[in-house]
Design an enzyme around this catalytic site. Structure first.
Site, PDB file in Angstrom:
ATOM      1  N   HIS A   2     -55.766  -8.328  -6.333  1.00 51.96           N
ATOM      2  CA  HIS A   2     -54.550  -9.053  -6.717  1.00 51.96           C
ATOM      3  C   HIS A   2     -53.327  -8.264  -6.236  1.00 51.96           C
ATOM      4  O   HIS A   2     -53.335  -7.029  -6.250  1.00 51.96           O
ATOM      5  CB  HIS A   2     -54.524  -9.231  -8.243  1.00 51.96           C
ATOM      6  CG  HIS A   2     -53.431 -10.147  -8.687  1.00 51.96           C
ATOM      7  ND1 HIS A   2     -52.130  -9.742  -8.794  1.00 51.96           N
ATOM      8  CD2 HIS A   2     -53.441 -11.466  -9.000  1.00 51.96           C
ATOM      9  CE1 HIS A   2     -51.377 -10.775  -9.179  1.00 51.96           C
ATOM     10  NE2 HIS A   2     -52.155 -11.829  -9.310  1.00 51.96           N
TER      11      HIS A   2
ATOM     12  N   GLY B 249     -51.156 -18.132 -13.100  1.00 46.71           N
ATOM     13  CA  GLY B 249     -50.711 -17.025 -13.944  1.00 46.71           C
ATOM     14  C   GLY B 249     -49.980 -17.534 -15.169  1.00 46.71           C
ATOM     15  O   GLY B 249     -50.601 -18.016 -16.128  1.00 46.71           O
TER      16      GLY B 249
ATOM     17  N   SER C 178     -46.923 -19.276  -8.757  1.00 45.04           N
ATOM     18  CA  SER C 178     -46.023 -20.270  -9.369  1.00 45.04           C
ATOM     19  C   SER C 178     -46.618 -21.680  -9.403  1.00 45.04           C
ATOM     20  O   SER C 178     -45.916 -22.655  -9.160  1.00 45.04           O
ATOM     21  CB  SER C 178     -44.667 -20.256  -8.672  1.00 45.04           C
ATOM     22  OG  SER C 178     -44.056 -18.991  -8.827  1.00 45.04           O
TER      23      SER C 178
ATOM     24  N   GLU D 163     -52.412 -15.884  -2.110  1.00 49.57           N
ATOM     25  CA  GLU D 163     -51.311 -15.695  -3.052  1.00 49.57           C
ATOM     26  C   GLU D 163     -50.172 -14.957  -2.349  1.00 49.57           C
ATOM     27  O   GLU D 163     -50.120 -13.715  -2.407  1.00 49.57           O
ATOM     28  CB  GLU D 163     -51.773 -14.861  -4.245  1.00 49.57           C
ATOM     29  CG  GLU D 163     -52.833 -15.501  -5.090  1.00 49.57           C
ATOM     30  CD  GLU D 163     -52.689 -15.081  -6.552  1.00 49.57           C
ATOM     31  OE1 GLU D 163     -52.598 -15.972  -7.386  1.00 49.57           O
ATOM     32  OE2 GLU D 163     -52.634 -13.874  -6.825  1.00 49.57           O
TER      33      GLU D 163
ATOM     34  N   GLU E 135     -50.609  -7.555  -7.561  1.00 57.45           N
ATOM     35  CA  GLU E 135     -50.070  -6.586  -8.528  1.00 57.45           C
ATOM     36  C   GLU E 135     -50.870  -5.287  -8.483  1.00 57.45           C
ATOM     37  O   GLU E 135     -50.322  -4.199  -8.640  1.00 57.45           O
ATOM     38  CB  GLU E 135     -50.058  -7.196  -9.940  1.00 57.45           C
ATOM     39  CG  GLU E 135     -48.943  -8.228 -10.075  1.00 57.45           C
ATOM     40  CD  GLU E 135     -49.197  -9.298 -11.110  1.00 57.45           C
ATOM     41  OE1 GLU E 135     -50.111  -9.159 -11.940  1.00 57.45           O
ATOM     42  OE2 GLU E 135     -48.462 -10.320 -11.071  1.00 57.45           O
TER      43      GLU E 135
ATOM     44  N   ASN F 236     -55.427 -16.679 -14.865  1.00 56.86           N
ATOM     45  CA  ASN F 236     -55.267 -15.221 -14.859  1.00 56.86           C
ATOM     46  C   ASN F 236     -54.242 -14.851 -15.924  1.00 56.86           C
ATOM     47  O   ASN F 236     -53.039 -14.992 -15.715  1.00 56.86           O
ATOM     48  CB  ASN F 236     -54.802 -14.777 -13.459  1.00 56.86           C
ATOM     49  CG  ASN F 236     -54.561 -13.277 -13.390  1.00 56.86           C
ATOM     50  OD1 ASN F 236     -54.929 -12.526 -14.292  1.00 56.86           O
ATOM     51  ND2 ASN F 236     -53.924 -12.836 -12.313  1.00 56.86           N
ATOM     52  N   TRP F 237     -54.726 -14.379 -17.054  1.00 57.15           N
ATOM     53  CA  TRP F 237     -53.822 -14.074 -18.174  1.00 57.15           C
ATOM     54  C   TRP F 237     -53.128 -12.724 -18.016  1.00 57.15           C
ATOM     55  O   TRP F 237     -52.284 -12.361 -18.832  1.00 57.15           O
ATOM     56  CB  TRP F 237     -54.598 -14.108 -19.493  1.00 57.15           C
ATOM     57  CG  TRP F 237     -55.088 -15.475 -19.866  1.00 57.15           C
ATOM     58  CD1 TRP F 237     -54.690 -16.665 -19.311  1.00 57.15           C
ATOM     59  CD2 TRP F 237     -56.047 -15.808 -20.872  1.00 57.15           C
ATOM     60  NE1 TRP F 237     -55.351 -17.703 -19.909  1.00 57.15           N
ATOM     61  CE2 TRP F 237     -56.188 -17.218 -20.868  1.00 57.15           C
ATOM     62  CE3 TRP F 237     -56.801 -15.058 -21.783  1.00 57.15           C
ATOM     63  CZ2 TRP F 237     -57.056 -17.876 -21.738  1.00 57.15           C
ATOM     64  CZ3 TRP F 237     -57.663 -15.713 -22.639  1.00 57.15           C
ATOM     65  CH2 TRP F 237     -57.780 -17.109 -22.620  1.00 57.15           C
ATOM     66  N   LYS F 238     -53.532 -11.961 -17.038  1.00 59.99           N
ATOM     67  CA  LYS F 238     -52.940 -10.636 -16.810  1.00 59.99           C
ATOM     68  C   LYS F 238     -52.967  -9.830 -18.119  1.00 59.99           C
ATOM     69  O   LYS F 238     -53.919  -9.966 -18.879  1.00 59.99           O
ATOM     70  CB  LYS F 238     -51.534 -10.787 -16.218  1.00 59.99           C
ATOM     71  CG  LYS F 238     -51.551 -11.707 -14.976  1.00 59.99           C
ATOM     72  CD  LYS F 238     -50.270 -11.705 -14.205  1.00 59.99           C
ATOM     73  CE  LYS F 238     -50.400 -12.641 -13.007  1.00 59.99           C
ATOM     74  NZ  LYS F 238     -49.209 -12.691 -12.176  1.00 59.99           N
TER      75      LYS F 238
ATOM     76  N   GLY G 200     -45.180 -15.032  -9.671  1.00 55.28           N
ATOM     77  CA  GLY G 200     -44.191 -14.727 -10.708  1.00 55.28           C
ATOM     78  C   GLY G 200     -42.793 -15.159 -10.304  1.00 55.28           C
ATOM     79  O   GLY G 200     -41.803 -14.621 -10.793  1.00 55.28           O
TER      80      GLY G 200
HETATM   81  P1  PGA Z   1     -47.940 -16.958 -11.463  1.00 53.83           P
HETATM   82  O1  PGA Z   1     -49.041 -15.831 -11.146  1.00 53.83           O
HETATM   83  O2  PGA Z   1     -48.688 -18.273 -11.564  1.00 53.83           O
HETATM   84  O3  PGA Z   1     -47.328 -16.542 -12.746  1.00 53.83           O
HETATM   85  O4  PGA Z   1     -46.984 -16.962 -10.303  1.00 53.83           O
HETATM   86  C1  PGA Z   1     -50.092 -16.117 -10.264  1.00 53.83           C
HETATM   87  C2  PGA Z   1     -50.988 -14.920 -10.081  1.00 53.83           C
HETATM   88  O5  PGA Z   1     -50.496 -13.788 -10.082  1.00 53.83           O
HETATM   89  O6  PGA Z   1     -52.213 -15.054  -9.941  1.00 53.83           O
END
Ligand code: PGA
Length: 237
Positions: A90, A219, A198, A155, A92, A7-9, A161
């Site tokens: 997600h 991520g 993470s 998640e 976010e 997931n490159w966001k 993050g």
């Molecule tokens: P992260 O993000 O690996 O940077 O914690 C994971 C995600 O949001 O899917």
């Protein structure tokens, strides 16, 4: 088969996404042990769909309708032919864009009715509320849904993050809860559970060894092709 999702966001423009893909092709040999899914910006999907080779593609979000007056949105219908999967719900999106469980549900239906596969993200903000939150999110998402298989990414928000992933015990507990809740709602639904939050090359092995974890949503550690290739190679063993 393990499912490893990058997931490159809101990172990497189309040119950078294409360079990454070329690098990944050089560093990875794919086989039947693992499916690698890349989730770039919408802007890169068209180009990447032509260059993808054996890699699968996902969108990071979609609209609740096929078309209409929804300025700035991109529909699942518009992604047909470009992606295999769509990430839905997600944390976010739920937190920063106020996506309710009902909106997440509407997006799942959109993805399914366009013949694509949703990757439903669920997870609690605080350790103590795991059961209550998973029950609510999964119940709204799956009740009376016309679908035989669902990918659910656990998640926990406190691990996304963050400095550390959730503990193995907590992930195990979530796996059991997700299966229990899903089977109460839809007895015959086949659920595949991923973990996200993470993940990097140092904890991939431990997390994939947890009973019931069949893949990862990565991520930050997916933004570097070499690092991500390491994760995929660990998952292939
Ligand atoms: P992260 O993000 O690996 O940077 O914690 C994971 C995600 O949001 O899917």
């Amino acid at each position: 088969m393990k499912l490893i999702v990058a997931n490159w966001k809101m990172n990497l423009n189309p040119e950078q996404a294409s360079e990454y893909l070329a690098q990944l092709k050089g560093e990875l040999v794919l086989d039947e042990k693992v499916e690698v899914v890349l989730a770039p910006t919408f802007l890169a999907l068209d180009r990447m769909s032509k260059e993808r080779g054996e890699f699968s593609l996902a969108a990071q979000n979609c609209a609740t309708l096929d078309s209409g007056a929804l300025t700035g949105e991109v529909s699942a219908e518009q992604m047909v032919g470009l992606v295999d999967y769509v990430i839905v719900g997600h944390s976010e999106r739920r937190m920063l864009f106020d996506e309710s469980d009902a909106v997440v549900r509407a997006k799942i239906e959109e993805v399914l009715h366009n013949g694509l596969k949703p990757i439903l993200c669920v997870g609690e903000r605080n350790l103590g509320e795991i059961e209550e939150v998973l029950r609510r999110q999964i119940t709204v998402a799956l009740t009376d849904l016309n679908c035989k298989e669902m990918i659910i990414a656990y998640e926990p928000v406190y691990a996304v993050g963050a400095a550390e992933s959730a503990s193995s015990d907590q992930i195990s507990r979530a796996v059991n809860l997700i299966h229990e809740i899903a089977s109460e709602i839809a007895e015959d639904l086949k659920v595949k559970i991923l973990y996200g939050g993470s993940v990097d090359e140092t904890n991939t092995e431990e997390i994939l060894n947890i009973q019931g974890i069949e893949g990862l949503l990565v991520g930050r550690a997916s933004l570097n092709a070499t690092k991500f290739a390491k994760i995929v190679n660990i998952a292939r063993v």
